[in-house]
Design an enzyme around this catalytic site. Structure first.
Site, PDB file in Angstrom:
ATOM      1  N   ASP A   1      -2.467   5.621  -2.862  1.00 59.37           N
ATOM      2  CA  ASP A   1      -1.864   4.449  -2.257  1.00 59.37           C
ATOM      3  C   ASP A   1      -1.111   3.708  -3.364  1.00 59.37           C
ATOM      4  O   ASP A   1      -1.605   3.598  -4.499  1.00 59.37           O
ATOM      5  CB  ASP A   1      -2.915   3.512  -1.669  1.00 59.37           C
TER       6      ASP A   1
ATOM      7  N   ASP B   1      -5.061  -4.732  -7.012  1.00 58.84           N
ATOM      8  CA  ASP B   1      -4.530  -6.082  -7.166  1.00 58.84           C
ATOM      9  C   ASP B   1      -5.485  -7.216  -6.794  1.00 58.84           C
ATOM     10  O   ASP B   1      -5.129  -8.385  -6.943  1.00 58.84           O
ATOM     11  CB  ASP B   1      -3.206  -6.236  -6.420  1.00 58.84           C
TER      12      ASP B   1
ATOM     13  N   HIS C   1      -7.413  -0.175  -4.270  1.00 63.09           N
ATOM     14  CA  HIS C   1      -6.297  -1.064  -4.547  1.00 63.09           C
ATOM     15  C   HIS C   1      -6.658  -2.018  -5.695  1.00 63.09           C
ATOM     16  O   HIS C   1      -7.680  -2.695  -5.669  1.00 63.09           O
ATOM     17  CB  HIS C   1      -5.845  -1.831  -3.313  1.00 63.09           C
TER      18      HIS C   1
ATOM     19  N   CYS D   1      -0.734  -7.976  -1.216  1.00 64.07           N
ATOM     20  CA  CYS D   1      -0.847  -6.840  -0.295  1.00 64.07           C
ATOM     21  C   CYS D   1       0.184  -6.910   0.828  1.00 64.07           C
ATOM     22  O   CYS D   1       0.750  -5.883   1.218  1.00 64.07           O
ATOM     23  CB  CYS D   1      -2.234  -6.800   0.336  1.00 64.07           C
TER      24      CYS D   1
ATOM     25  N   ASP E   1       0.808  -1.217   0.000  1.00 64.49           N
ATOM     26  CA  ASP E   1       0.000   0.000   0.000  1.00 64.49           C
ATOM     27  C   ASP E   1       0.840   1.265   0.000  1.00 64.49           C
ATOM     28  O   ASP E   1       0.409   2.296  -0.521  1.00 64.49           O
ATOM     29  CB  ASP E   1      -0.921   0.032   1.229  1.00 64.49           C
TER      30      ASP E   1
END
Length: 421
Positions: A252, A303, A301, A405, A168
């Site tokens: 992020d 991913d 995020h 992550c 992150d």
């Protein structure tokens, strides 16, 4: 195979002479050059007498070098669950969580995650580190921190959160580590847990950039963001409306994903267009930043929505289809839809969705770290000729992330290439 290297020594004397001459004026240029020649001659004489007869500058491999998500992994940072705290239930946190978990945040916000659950998460991540080492990967960890400590800026006050998800906050592009500014107030000082590592990498030749830190004043957030239902979220996301405004840059690092000279990013609840534009200008002209979007009611995020796992190979979440998928097909990429996750409905996912099943970490093009419980995605990887390295981090998942992550790859063995045309 060529590798990115950081030169150490060699040209520094000439650079110093140029700088000194510029500062003192032309009248002393000749003196500086003679002094440099004298110093160089003495150094050369000493070198000639040395047993190993060094005749050229020594090159040292840069400790940081990663161009994509799949080259052979050599060194990685793995986050820590220790002392992790639930963020206060502020507007930016509320916009990124689902209504079923709001009572949890109202009860635990600003306090530690449930102790028994946290203890199991710590044990899982330790085992994950052991398995990575067994697979030949050097594992580094952030510093343990007291995240209960409250801090105050001129614009807000908050306790901390954790250093569990290095993906992150840290983005590695070539031999450069970029510290993301973040968008949650509880994560404002998260970078401090990684600073000892980053300083070490910097001293050994890596580039280090810190993106502009936002003030996180009230103006950065839509204080009246309507987030009661999933339908509300879908409508707002389709209209390009998010809880973060364009008051100042924020992003992020986990909203970016790398494929050599092409980097893909989404505008999300934590990454605004100003943040994306800062990255675009910073990385130009060597890299191209592409904005892509998804049918996602709560983008945060990239991913677990769009995870690139090989040259021209990407996992694309079937529940959050990519609006620009045709451009990947036209570029000759294979777009693979992973199977529905198997994680039970009653397993707490306070900060994420079930699609952490596709949040995998590639050890190389033929090995992937994947959830030991997700049998169907393991079979999918097998059909792609990729071996699954199975690890169970179900309790760690609850803190907001899967294998991708929980890690930031620091060094992968490969070269900078273009994969997207």
């Amino acid at each position: 195979m060529l590798r990115v290297r950081c030169l150490r020594g060699g040209s520094r004397g000439a650079e110093a002479a140029h700088l000194i001459a510029a500062m003192l004026g032309r009248s002393v240029t000749g003196w500086v050059q003679r002094a440099l020649q004298s110093t160089s001659s003495a150094a050369a004489a000493q070198s000639h007498d040395a047993a190993d007869h060094v005749t050229e500058p020594v090159e040292q491999e840069c400790p940081v070098c990663s161009h994509n998500e799949w080259d052979p992994l050599e060194e990685v940072i793995v986050g820590r669950a220790e002392n992790a705290h639930v963020p206060p239930f502020t507007v930016e946190v509320k916009a990124n969580t689902y209504e079923k978990y709001w009572p949890f945040y109202m009860k635990h916000g600003g306090h530690s995650f449930p102790a028994d659950h946290l203890k199991k998460a710590v044990a899982e991540i330790e085992e994950m580190c052991n398995i990575l080492r067994h697979e030949g990967v050097n594992v580094r960890r952030p510093e343990p921190m007291d995240w209960s400590m409250e801090y105050k800026t001129p614009d807000f006050e908050s306790p901390g959160m954790y250093a569990a998800m290095p993906r992150d906050i840290l983005l590695v592009v070539g031999n450069e580590i970029i510290e993301a500014p973040m968008a949650w107030r509880a994560r404002f000082f998260e970078y401090r847990a990684y600073r000892p590592l980053i300083k070490e990498y910097f001293r050994n030749g890596a580039k280090w950039t810190t993106a502009p830190k936002p003030t996180m004043a009230d103006e950065l957030y839509d204080q009246d963001y309507p987030i009661r239902t999933v339908e509300d979220r879908h409508k707002l996301a389709a209209e390009g409306k998010f809880v973060t405004t364009e008051h100042e840059p924020c992003f992020d690092a986990a909203d970016f994903i790398r494929a050599g000279r092409d980097i893909f990013v989404q505008r999300s609840q934590v990454t605004n267009y100003m943040g994306i534009e800062w990255m675009r200008r910073h990385l130009a002209p060597d890299y191209k930043v592409h904005i892509i979007s998804f049918k996602d009611p709560n983008p945060m995020h990239i991913d677990a929505t769009f995870n690139i796992i090989g040259p021209g190979l990407v996992l694309s979440n079937p529940d959050r289809p990519c609006h620009q998928v045709d451009m990947f097909h036209k570029a000759g990429w294979s777009v693979v839809k992973p199977p529905t996750p198997l994680i039970p409905d009653d397993h707490p996912l306070w900060m994420s969705s079930k699609w952490l099943s596709m949040n995998v970490l590639m050890l190389d093009e033929k090995r992937v770290m994947v959830d030991a419980n997700e049998v169907t995605i393991q079979k999918m990887f097998e059909s792609l000729g990729i071996k699954s390295v199975k690890v169970n981090i179900r309790h760690a998942n609850s803190l907001g992330g899967g294998f991708h992550c929980w890690t930031t790859d620091i060094r992968r063995r490969g070269t900078l290439q273009s994969y997207f045309h």
